[in-house]
Design an enzyme around this catalytic site. Structure first.
Site, PDB file in Angstrom:
ATOM      1  N   SER A 123       0.849  -1.196   0.000  1.00 51.24           N
ATOM      2  CA  SER A 123       0.000   0.000   0.000  1.00 51.24           C
ATOM      3  C   SER A 123       0.878   1.238   0.000  1.00 51.24           C
ATOM      4  O   SER A 123       1.969   1.249   0.590  1.00 51.24           O
ATOM      5  CB  SER A 123      -0.907   0.023   1.230  1.00 51.24           C
ATOM      6  OG  SER A 123      -1.564   1.266   1.342  1.00 51.24           O
ATOM      7  N   TYR A 173      -2.229  -0.240  10.251  1.00 55.26           N
ATOM      8  CA  TYR A 173      -2.327  -0.750   8.875  1.00 55.26           C
ATOM      9  C   TYR A 173      -1.070  -0.390   8.090  1.00 55.26           C
ATOM     10  O   TYR A 173      -0.489  -1.242   7.389  1.00 55.26           O
ATOM     11  CB  TYR A 173      -3.565  -0.171   8.201  1.00 55.26           C
ATOM     12  CG  TYR A 173      -3.679  -0.514   6.734  1.00 55.26           C
ATOM     13  CD1 TYR A 173      -4.164  -1.750   6.333  1.00 55.26           C
ATOM     14  CD2 TYR A 173      -3.289   0.398   5.751  1.00 55.26           C
ATOM     15  CE1 TYR A 173      -4.258  -2.081   4.981  1.00 55.26           C
ATOM     16  CE2 TYR A 173      -3.381   0.088   4.411  1.00 55.26           C
ATOM     17  CZ  TYR A 173      -3.867  -1.154   4.022  1.00 55.26           C
ATOM     18  OH  TYR A 173      -3.945  -1.464   2.679  1.00 55.26           O
TER      19      TYR A 173
END
Length: 254
Positions: free
Chosen positions: A147, A160
């Protein structure tokens, strides 16, 4: 003959979103694709239907990631299904796409959220690779879906972001470890992409426009944008690329 004809691929989290697009693209280029899913069998069957109607080859494999013995469960079921397909247990392509999200700033972080996110986003890919290496052929491909949050400051998604940063580190280390077998290991890092997981971030047209404006192209990413990059990395055309995390954010925050 497709660029991936004769290859077998496992795509985790392939029931929808980016995973579905990846599975479809790999199948379109000739691979036999194992569509992994955790809970949503209906969505997984939709992915399977899309592939088979287009003339591709695929099958379903269910296993909940982030649980004890998840890698062993997944590979046992995968091997059983490949045997029924009269195909050996060997793999050529492993795409670690399955992941989960959870927003929390430092003051909201909890051990439970930490353990859950790391179990699914980091621990599962690590041990799926470890367990899969005995079946991954030389000249194989490992592709981890990371990501843009791993390299950009997103305080609201602290844990995250940490899980994806760890995945990037895993990618680099394994690229060197597996190079003697000509196995490439790369990661792809999407930015804001139109998926179910990111739907809560696009609650209004204004929010969507604001997110789109952070990219160089003034639009959100599409799952196919990511799938095309993964497909390239899965082919022999990418044979001289390894150990890299490819930014697939459309130039977010340039």
């Amino acid at each position: 003959m497709g660029a991936l004809s004769g290859k077998t691929a496992l795509v985790t989290g392939a029931s929808r979103g980016i995973g579905r697009a990846i599975a479809q693209q790999l199948a379109h280029h000739g691979a036999l694709v194992a569509i992994h899913y955790g809970h949503n069998e209906t969505a997984a069957n939709e992915t399977l239907t899309h592939i088979t109607r287009a003339g591709g080859k695929a099958f379903l494999v269910r296993a909940e990631l982030g649980t004890p013995h998840d890698a062993e469960t997944l590979y046992t079921r995968l091997e059983d299904t490949l045997t029924r397909h009269h195909t050996g247990p060997e793999l050529d392509i492993l795409v670690n796409n399955a992941g989960t999200s959870g927003s929390a700033r430092i003051h909201d972080a909890t051990p439970e959220l930490f353990d859950h996110l790391f179990a699914v986003n980091t621990k599962a890919p690590l041990f799926l690779i470890q367990r899969g290496l005995k079946h991954l052929r030389d000249n194989g491909r490992i592709i981890n879906i990371s990501s843009a949050a791993a390299t950009t400051a997103y305080p609201e998604s602290l844990i995250y972001s940490m899980t994806k940063g760890a995945l990037n580190t895993l990618t680099r280390a394994l690229a060197k470890e597996l190079a003697p077998r000509n196995i490439t290991v790369n990661a792809v890092a999407p930015g804001y992409t139109e998926t179910d997981m990111n739907a809560t971030k696009r609650t209004t047209p204004h929010t969507t426009a604001a997110l789109a404006a952070t990219t160089a192209f003034n639009r959100l990413g599409h799952p196919t944008d990511i799938a095309d990059i993964v497909t390239f990395l899965a082919t022999d055309h990418s044979r001289w690329i390894t150990g890299h995390t490819i930014d697939a954010s459309g130039g977010t925050h340039l």
